[in-house]
Design a protein around this motif. Structure first.
Motif, PDB file in Angstrom:
ATOM      1  N   PRO A 178       0.798  -1.230   0.000  1.00 13.50           N
ATOM      2  CA  PRO A 178       0.000   0.000   0.000  1.00 13.50           C
ATOM      3  C   PRO A 178       0.832   1.282   0.000  1.00 13.50           C
ATOM      4  O   PRO A 178       0.286   2.377  -0.168  1.00 13.50           O
ATOM      5  CB  PRO A 178      -0.805  -0.121   1.295  1.00 13.50           C
ATOM      6  N   ARG A 179       2.136   1.166   0.169  1.00 17.15           N
ATOM      7  CA  ARG A 179       2.990   2.350   0.252  1.00 17.15           C
ATOM      8  C   ARG A 179       3.360   2.877  -1.133  1.00 17.15           C
ATOM      9  O   ARG A 179       3.333   2.150  -2.120  1.00 17.15           O
ATOM     10  CB  ARG A 179       4.265   2.023   1.032  1.00 17.15           C
ATOM     11  N   GLY A 180       3.716   4.153  -1.179  1.00 18.73           N
ATOM     12  CA  GLY A 180       4.215   4.722  -2.415  1.00 18.73           C
ATOM     13  C   GLY A 180       5.621   4.220  -2.716  1.00 18.73           C
ATOM     14  O   GLY A 180       6.273   3.590  -1.881  1.00 18.73           O
ATOM     15  N   ARG A 181       6.091   4.483  -3.914  1.00 18.93           N
ATOM     16  CA  ARG A 181       7.420   3.987  -4.311  1.00 18.93           C
ATOM     17  C   ARG A 181       8.531   4.613  -3.489  1.00 18.93           C
ATOM     18  O   ARG A 181       9.547   3.987  -3.215  1.00 18.93           O
ATOM     19  CB  ARG A 181       7.654   4.257  -5.800  1.00 18.93           C
ATOM     20  N   ARG A 182       8.349   5.856  -3.101  1.00 18.62           N
ATOM     21  CA  ARG A 182       9.378   6.538  -2.330  1.00 18.62           C
ATOM     22  C   ARG A 182       9.215   6.215  -0.847  1.00 18.62           C
ATOM     23  O   ARG A 182       8.107   6.121  -0.332  1.00 18.62           O
ATOM     24  CB  ARG A 182       9.296   8.052  -2.540  1.00 18.62           C
ATOM     25  N   GLY A 183      10.301   6.021  -0.173  1.00 18.22           N
ATOM     26  CA  GLY A 183      10.265   5.818   1.265  1.00 18.22           C
ATOM     27  C   GLY A 183      10.066   4.385   1.702  1.00 18.22           C
ATOM     28  O   GLY A 183       9.771   4.144   2.876  1.00 18.22           O
ATOM     29  N   ARG A 184      10.194   3.435   0.788  1.00 13.67           N
ATOM     30  CA  ARG A 184      10.058   2.034   1.175  1.00 13.67           C
ATOM     31  C   ARG A 184      11.397   1.524   1.718  1.00 13.67           C
ATOM     32  O   ARG A 184      12.189   0.901   1.015  1.00 13.67           O
ATOM     33  CB  ARG A 184       9.635   1.176  -0.013  1.00 13.67           C
ATOM     34  N   ARG A 185      11.653   1.770   2.959  1.00 14.97           N
ATOM     35  CA  ARG A 185      12.927   1.361   3.543  1.00 14.97           C
ATOM     36  C   ARG A 185      12.900  -0.100   3.991  1.00 14.97           C
ATOM     37  O   ARG A 185      13.939  -0.757   4.016  1.00 14.97           O
ATOM     38  CB  ARG A 185      13.273   2.265   4.723  1.00 14.97           C
ATOM     39  N   HIS A 186      11.740  -0.578   4.356  1.00 14.65           N
ATOM     40  CA  HIS A 186      11.633  -1.941   4.856  1.00 14.65           C
ATOM     41  C   HIS A 186      10.758  -2.785   3.922  1.00 14.65           C
ATOM     42  O   HIS A 186       9.709  -2.312   3.462  1.00 14.65           O
ATOM     43  CB  HIS A 186      11.024  -1.949   6.267  1.00 14.65           C
ATOM     44  N   PRO A 187      11.159  -4.011   3.614  1.00 18.05           N
ATOM     45  CA  PRO A 187      10.356  -4.863   2.732  1.00 18.05           C
ATOM     46  C   PRO A 187       8.955  -5.089   3.289  1.00 18.05           C
ATOM     47  O   PRO A 187       8.778  -5.325   4.488  1.00 18.05           O
ATOM     48  CB  PRO A 187      11.157  -6.181   2.685  1.00 18.05           C
ATOM     49  N   PHE A 188       7.970  -5.016   2.439  1.00 21.82           N
ATOM     50  CA  PHE A 188       6.569  -5.145   2.832  1.00 21.82           C
ATOM     51  C   PHE A 188       6.294  -6.481   3.528  1.00 21.82           C
ATOM     52  O   PHE A 188       5.718  -6.531   4.617  1.00 21.82           O
ATOM     53  CB  PHE A 188       5.686  -4.994   1.588  1.00 21.82           C
ATOM     54  N   VAL A 189       6.718  -7.574   2.912  1.00 20.15           N
ATOM     55  CA  VAL A 189       6.470  -8.900   3.477  1.00 20.15           C
ATOM     56  C   VAL A 189       7.188  -9.058   4.813  1.00 20.15           C
ATOM     57  O   VAL A 189       6.671  -9.671   5.746  1.00 20.15           O
ATOM     58  CB  VAL A 189       6.900 -10.004   2.495  1.00 20.15           C
ATOM     59  N   SER A 190       8.380  -8.479   4.935  1.00 22.39           N
ATOM     60  CA  SER A 190       9.129  -8.562   6.183  1.00 22.39           C
ATOM     61  C   SER A 190       8.368  -7.905   7.327  1.00 22.39           C
ATOM     62  O   SER A 190       8.313  -8.430   8.442  1.00 22.39           O
ATOM     63  CB  SER A 190      10.502  -7.910   6.028  1.00 22.39           C
ATOM     64  N   VAL A 191       7.750  -6.761   7.059  1.00 22.05           N
ATOM     65  CA  VAL A 191       6.986  -6.060   8.096  1.00 22.05           C
ATOM     66  C   VAL A 191       5.794  -6.914   8.529  1.00 22.05           C
ATOM     67  O   VAL A 191       5.502  -7.033   9.726  1.00 22.05           O
ATOM     68  CB  VAL A 191       6.513  -4.687   7.581  1.00 22.05           C
ATOM     69  N   LEU A 192       5.106  -7.530   7.563  1.00 21.08           N
ATOM     70  CA  LEU A 192       3.958  -8.372   7.892  1.00 21.08           C
ATOM     71  C   LEU A 192       4.383  -9.594   8.695  1.00 21.08           C
ATOM     72  O   LEU A 192       3.729  -9.962   9.685  1.00 21.08           O
ATOM     73  CB  LEU A 192       3.252  -8.817   6.611  1.00 21.08           C
ATOM     74  N   LEU A 193       5.485 -10.236   8.288  1.00 27.79           N
ATOM     75  CA  LEU A 193       5.966 -11.409   9.015  1.00 27.79           C
ATOM     76  C   LEU A 193       6.388 -11.046  10.437  1.00 27.79           C
ATOM     77  O   LEU A 193       6.161 -11.810  11.377  1.00 27.79           O
ATOM     78  CB  LEU A 193       7.146 -12.033   8.264  1.00 27.79           C
TER      79      LEU A 193
END
Length: 221
Positions: A11-26
Motif C-alpha cells: 500500500p505504500r508509495g514507491r518513495r520511502g520504502r525502507r523496509h520490505p513489505f512482506v518482512s513487516v507483515l511477518l
C-alpha cells in the motif's frame, strides 16, 4: 506464508520504502504469536529480536557489517493499517464450507486511530474453532449493516449456521443467507425492535421441540 503474503499489493508509495513489505507483515505476525497485543508491543518485540531472527524474517540490512534493522513502531502501524485486511484474512484464513458455524462480529482495531483519522472498524467472520475466515474495513460514515453481505458473498455457506449480534437482525440479512447462500442463521432479538419482539413472544414456545436457555452478564449488564 511469505510466498502468499507476497501476492498482496504494497500500500505504500514507491518513495520511502525502507523496509520490505512482506518482512513487516511477518514481523507483526511473529510478534502477535509471541503474545503482542498492541502496535507498541509489536514494535518492542521487533526491536528486541536477535539478528538471526530478523534475518529469517527478511529485515533490511544497514552498514557494511550487514546489521539487520527492524522497522519502527510507526512503520509497522502504517503498513498494517493500510494493508487490505480482507486480503490478509483471505490468504491466511480458513474455509467456511468446512465449518458448522460461522460468527460475524465487528470490532475497532486498537491503536489504529491517527490524528483526525478515526480508528479502523473491522467486520470479521470466524469459524466455531476461532479461525478467522475473512474481514473487511467498515467505511467511515457507515456501519456494519452495509457490509454484511459483501463480507460473506464470496464464500460457500450451504448448511452453515451463521450467527451475529442484534445489529444484524435484519430482514435483508436473513433473506441473503437463506435464499442466496442456502445457509441457516441464529439471530438475537432485543427490545429495540418492539414489533419483532412482540411477534416472537406470541409464538407457541411450549410446542418447541428444541430449547436452549442461558443467562449471563457482560459489559456490566
Amino acid at each position: 506464508m511469505s510466498q502468499r503474503l507476497a501476492t498482496l499489493a504494497d500500500p505504500r508509495g514507491r518513495r520511502g520504502r525502507r523496509h520490505p513489505f512482506v518482512s513487516v507483515l511477518l514481523m507483526a505476525c511473529s510478534a502477535v504469536v509471541a503474545g503482542a497485543k498492541s502496535f507498541a508491543a509489536i514494535g518492542q518485540w521487533a526491536r528486541a529480536a536477535p539478528q538471526d531472527t530478523l534475518a529469517r524474517l527478511g529485515a533490511r540490512t544497514a552498514t557494511v557489517f550487514g546489521v539487520r534493522i527492524p522497522p519502527s513502531t510507526s512503520t509497522i502501524r502504517r503498513v498494517l493499517k493500510d494493508a487490505c485486511p480482507g486480503g490478509l484474512a483471505d490468504l491466511l484464513g480458513g474455509d467456511p464450507a468446512e465449518a458448522d458455524t460461522l460468527a460475524v462480529d465487528g470490532k475497532t482495531a486498537r491503536g489504529s486511530r491517527s490524528g483526525d483519522t478515526p480508528a479502523a472498524h473491522l467486520l470479521a467472520a470466524m469459524t466455531g474453532a476461532g479461525q478467522t475466515v475473512t474481514q473487511l474495513r467498515v467505511p467511515d460514515k457507515t456501519n456494519e449493516i452495509s457490509c454484511f453481505a459483501s463480507l460473506l458473498e464470496p464464500y460457500e455457506l450451504t448448511g452453515v449456521v451463521v450467527t451475529a449480534d442484534a445489529l444484524h437482525t435484519q430482514r435483508e440479512h436473513a433473506r441473503f443467507l437463506v435464499e442466496q447462500k442456502q445457509a441457516h442463521y441464529a439471530s438475537t432479538v432485543k427490545k429495540n425492535q418492539p414489533g419483532l419482539d412482540e411477534q416472537l413472544r406470541t409464538l407457541p414456545w411450549d410446542r418447541a421441540r428444541a430449547k436452549y436457555y442461558a443467562r449471563s452478564h457482560g459489559h456490566g449488564r
